[in-house]
Write a protein that holds these residues in place. Structure first.
Motif, mmCIF file in Angstrom:
data_model
loop_
_atom_site.group_PDB
_atom_site.id
_atom_site.type_symbol
_atom_site.label_atom_id
_atom_site.label_comp_id
_atom_site.label_asym_id
_atom_site.label_seq_id
_atom_site.Cartn_x
_atom_site.Cartn_y
_atom_site.Cartn_z
ATOM 1 N N ILE A 31 0.735 -1.075 0.096
ATOM 2 C CA ILE A 31 0.031 0.063 -0.034
ATOM 3 C C ILE A 31 0.813 1.290 -0.087
ATOM 4 O O ILE A 31 0.651 2.220 -0.596
ATOM 5 C CB ILE A 31 -0.846 -0.037 1.288
ATOM 6 C CG1 ILE A 31 -1.852 -1.136 1.068
ATOM 7 C CG2 ILE A 31 -1.691 1.248 1.339
ATOM 8 C CD1 ILE A 31 -2.932 -1.345 2.205
ATOM 9 N N ALA A 32 1.868 1.064 0.577
ATOM 10 C CA ALA A 32 2.891 2.425 0.863
ATOM 11 C C ALA A 32 3.434 2.497 -0.963
ATOM 12 O O ALA A 32 3.533 3.900 -0.947
ATOM 13 C CB ALA A 32 4.110 1.984 1.679
ATOM 14 N N ARG A 35 0.574 4.052 -2.626
ATOM 15 C CA ARG A 35 0.403 5.543 -2.362
ATOM 16 C C ARG A 35 1.376 6.381 -3.024
ATOM 17 O O ARG A 35 0.887 7.523 -3.566
ATOM 18 C CB ARG A 35 0.703 5.632 -0.712
ATOM 19 C CG ARG A 35 0.223 7.071 -0.358
ATOM 20 C CD ARG A 35 -1.483 7.186 -0.376
ATOM 21 N NE ARG A 35 -1.747 8.392 0.291
ATOM 22 C CZ ARG A 35 -1.545 9.535 -0.023
ATOM 23 N NH1 ARG A 35 -1.280 9.984 -1.244
ATOM 24 N NH2 ARG A 35 -2.042 10.776 0.802
ATOM 25 N N GLU A 39 0.357 9.406 -5.954
ATOM 26 C CA GLU A 39 0.720 10.918 -6.143
ATOM 27 C C GLU A 39 1.487 11.339 -7.427
ATOM 28 O O GLU A 39 1.185 12.361 -8.037
ATOM 29 C CB GLU A 39 1.829 11.006 -4.906
ATOM 30 C CG GLU A 39 1.458 10.932 -3.531
ATOM 31 C CD GLU A 39 0.388 12.024 -3.319
ATOM 32 O OE1 GLU A 39 0.391 13.256 -4.007
ATOM 33 O OE2 GLU A 39 -0.516 11.844 -2.481
ATOM 34 N N ALA A 68 -6.447 8.442 -2.426
ATOM 35 C CA ALA A 68 -5.524 8.824 -1.292
ATOM 36 C C ALA A 68 -6.074 8.643 0.049
ATOM 37 O O ALA A 68 -5.319 7.872 0.705
ATOM 38 C CB ALA A 68 -4.715 9.989 -1.756
ATOM 39 N N ARG A 69 -7.205 9.281 0.292
ATOM 40 C CA ARG A 69 -7.601 8.902 1.571
ATOM 41 C C ARG A 69 -8.097 7.481 1.880
ATOM 42 O O ARG A 69 -7.936 6.982 3.063
ATOM 43 C CB ARG A 69 -8.627 10.049 1.655
ATOM 44 C CG ARG A 69 -8.695 11.384 1.926
ATOM 45 C CD ARG A 69 -9.720 12.280 2.368
ATOM 46 N NE ARG A 69 -10.974 12.415 1.652
ATOM 47 C CZ ARG A 69 -10.948 13.292 0.847
ATOM 48 N NH1 ARG A 69 -9.946 14.266 0.671
ATOM 49 N NH2 ARG A 69 -11.769 13.398 0.013
ATOM 50 N N LEU A 71 -6.572 4.892 0.461
ATOM 51 C CA LEU A 71 -5.445 4.061 1.066
ATOM 52 C C LEU A 71 -4.757 4.510 2.322
ATOM 53 O O LEU A 71 -4.308 3.610 3.180
ATOM 54 C CB LEU A 71 -4.163 4.511 -0.155
ATOM 55 C CG LEU A 71 -4.471 3.827 -1.495
ATOM 56 C CD1 LEU A 71 -3.443 4.321 -2.489
ATOM 57 C CD2 LEU A 71 -4.666 2.250 -1.458
ATOM 58 N N ASP A 72 -4.932 5.598 2.851
ATOM 59 C CA ASP A 72 -4.523 6.081 4.169
ATOM 60 C C ASP A 72 -5.572 5.454 4.953
ATOM 61 O O ASP A 72 -4.903 5.143 6.200
ATOM 62 C CB ASP A 72 -4.520 7.643 4.194
ATOM 63 C CG ASP A 72 -3.693 8.444 3.335
ATOM 64 O OD1 ASP A 72 -2.678 7.742 3.127
ATOM 65 O OD2 ASP A 72 -3.962 9.575 3.194
ATOM 66 N N THR A 75 -4.364 1.743 5.298
ATOM 67 C CA THR A 75 -3.326 1.580 6.054
ATOM 68 C C THR A 75 -3.635 1.704 7.513
ATOM 69 O O THR A 75 -2.802 0.980 8.337
ATOM 70 C CB THR A 75 -2.183 2.953 5.668
ATOM 71 O OG1 THR A 75 -1.890 2.718 4.187
ATOM 72 C CG2 THR A 75 -1.050 2.783 6.257
#
Length: 482
Positions: A31-32, A35, A39, A68-69, A71-72, A75
């Motif tokens: 996931i990192a 992410r 971007e 993005a949110r 994935l955050d 995480t």
């Protein structure tokens, strides 16, 4: 030339081994990386938009931000999964939960449908995406809702808040960010997360309002299910804690009140010196109904016994309390060990809550130095003499409470001055694969060198105590002193 540096490799047995990564840690690493790639996509999307219409650019940017949110949020949730559920008594649990919600609102989790809308103030035109019609359950042929008609679709309790946000957006240029409930024409209630902002003209005046609407109904239901599951888990933990406390208090209240060694009968140092110990299990383990007992009886004899009630928790502790009270009362009435077990078995037969019990009952006569004993499917006592030990020949006897009209056989053993008798329950050596009897018999030299029963008991505690125990146990030692 200096020797080449040795590079560790998978085939090199001397290379340091890398720790294995858990599946959750692997997902977090993936996931990192994703992410970071997102971007890059966001930057490329904005750059590629070029002269695209501003509305299209906002839509592309909003989709990237939502991804993005998501994935955050994922995480954060995987991080919580890796750390495990908060333990009971964690004082920071509520604060941690609030910080987690602030860091990643469950409204931004994946799998929710997203639609967009823009209301043009000067032309009164309204643009809705196809997904937004689906979210509201509205026929596209009926057209989008105007700002005047929009509040009527929302829950009456949410309408004032929605109206206030829209007004603040149009008049003061404040962004919209709120959660609202609607009821579709098919009667299905839905929960929507609405974010929006004003679109300004060249002079800084608001010319339209642009929004992104996300259906978070299922996500909210999932969140509620998680909360209910956590609440149920906490209730179960509190109940289990209370049950363990009650069972332990009940258990400790019926064990012999003396600690250390005691002469039985009292004041007669020429009879027996006894010492007992209870090995408690780990604090989070339900209590078992194990016991040891040593009771002076009329006529100068002494009752010795250990036992184990099947089961755990309050029922086992209550069964042990009833059983031990019955044993003591019948022993004071003069019953020998075999008759004692038979009568207790009859009592269990008519008990409201049937239990199974393994036990050993002994009666020692200091005048004749004779030990009469019987057992109910329990480990026989060990006799230590002159630096060696052995198990006494066991008589027949089934578990108490297993069958009606059970009979029990009684045997006798003549003891000598200095003999040591050891009784224990089955869970004594639960933490070791080595047989308990062999470990106890190996203590014979230490018993022979020990001057008193308390010293012998200390040797047993040193051998079998310490560390986390998964099961309770009791041990009783009796030394013939004269």
């Amino acid at each position: 030339m200096a020797a080449a540096a040795r590079l560790p490799s998978a085939a090199d047995p001397h290379a340091p081994r890398q720790p294995e990564r858990s599946p959750v840690a692997t997902l977090l690493a993936q996931i990192a990386r994703l992410r970071g790639s997102l971007e890059a996509v966001r930057r490329e999307t904005v750059a590629a938009a070029g002269d695209a219409e501003e509305a299209e650019l906002r839509w592309q940017r909003a989709l990237c931000d939502l991804a993005a949110r998501q994935l955050d949020s994922l995480t954060l949730q995987l991080g919580q999964l890796r750390e495990g559920h908060p333990v009971e008594g964690d004082r920071d649990r509520e604060g941690t939960g609030r910080r987690a919600e602030a860091a990643a609102d469950p409204r931004d989790r994946p799998h929710a449908r997203v639609g967009s809308a823009e209301w043009h103030l000067l032309s009164d035109e309204v643009d809705w995406s196809d997904d937004l019609f689906d979210i509201f359950g509205r026929d596209p042929g009926d057209g989008p809702l105007s700002l005047d008609d929009l509040p009527s679709w929302f829950d009456p309790a949410d309408q004032p808040r929605l109206t206030a946000m829209v007004t603040d957006c149009l008049v003061d240029g404040k962004p919209i960010d709120g959660e609202f409930r609607i009821r579709r024409p098919d009667g299905a209630p839905r929960t929507l997360h609405v974010v929006g902002e004003p679109v300004l003209d060249a002079g800084g005046a608001t010319e339209s309002m642009w929004t992104v609407v996300r259906d978070v109904t299922e996500l909210r239901r999932s969140r509620q299910a998680v909360r209910e599951s956590e609440s149920a888990l906490q209730r179960e933990r509190h109940f289990a804690h209370a049950e363990r406390r009650i069972a332990r208090e009940l258990h400790e209240s019926v064990l012999p009140p003396w600690r250390g060694a005691v002469h039985l009968p009292a004041g007669d140092p020429a009879a027996l010196t006894v010492a007992g110990h209870h090995f408690p299990a780990a604090a989070d383990t339900p209590v078992r109904g194990v016991w040891y007992d040593a009771l002076p009886l009329p006529g100068g004899t002494t009752l010795l016994g250990v036992g184990d009630v099947a089961g755990r928790g309050v029922p086992a502790a209550a069964g042990m309390t009833m059983l031990l009270g019955a044993l003591r009362g019948m022993a004071l009435g003069g019953a020998d060990p075999a008759a004692l077990l038979a009568r207790v078995n009859e009592l269990l037969e008519v008990s409201a809550q049937p239990v199974l019990v393994g036990a050993v009952c002994c009666r020692y006569d200091p005048v004749a130095r004779t030990l009469r004993w019987a057992r109910a499917a329990h480990t026989p006592p060990l006799l230590f003499r002159d630096g060696a030990g052995h198990a006494l020949t066991a008589p027949d006897g089934v578990l108490l409470g297993a069958t009606a009209d059970a009979s029990y056989t009684q045997v006798s053993e003549v003891l000598r001055a200095g003999d040591l008798l050891l009784l224990h329950t089955a869970g004594l050596g639960a933490r070791s694969p080595e047989p308990t009897r062999e470990r106890l018999l190996a203590l014979a030299p230490r018993f022979a060198a020990a001057p008193a029963a308390q010293d012998c008991l200390r040797a047993v505690v040193e051998e079998f105590g310490g560390g986390r125990r998964g099961d309770e146990a009791c041990v009783l030692v009796a030394k013939v002193t004269g």
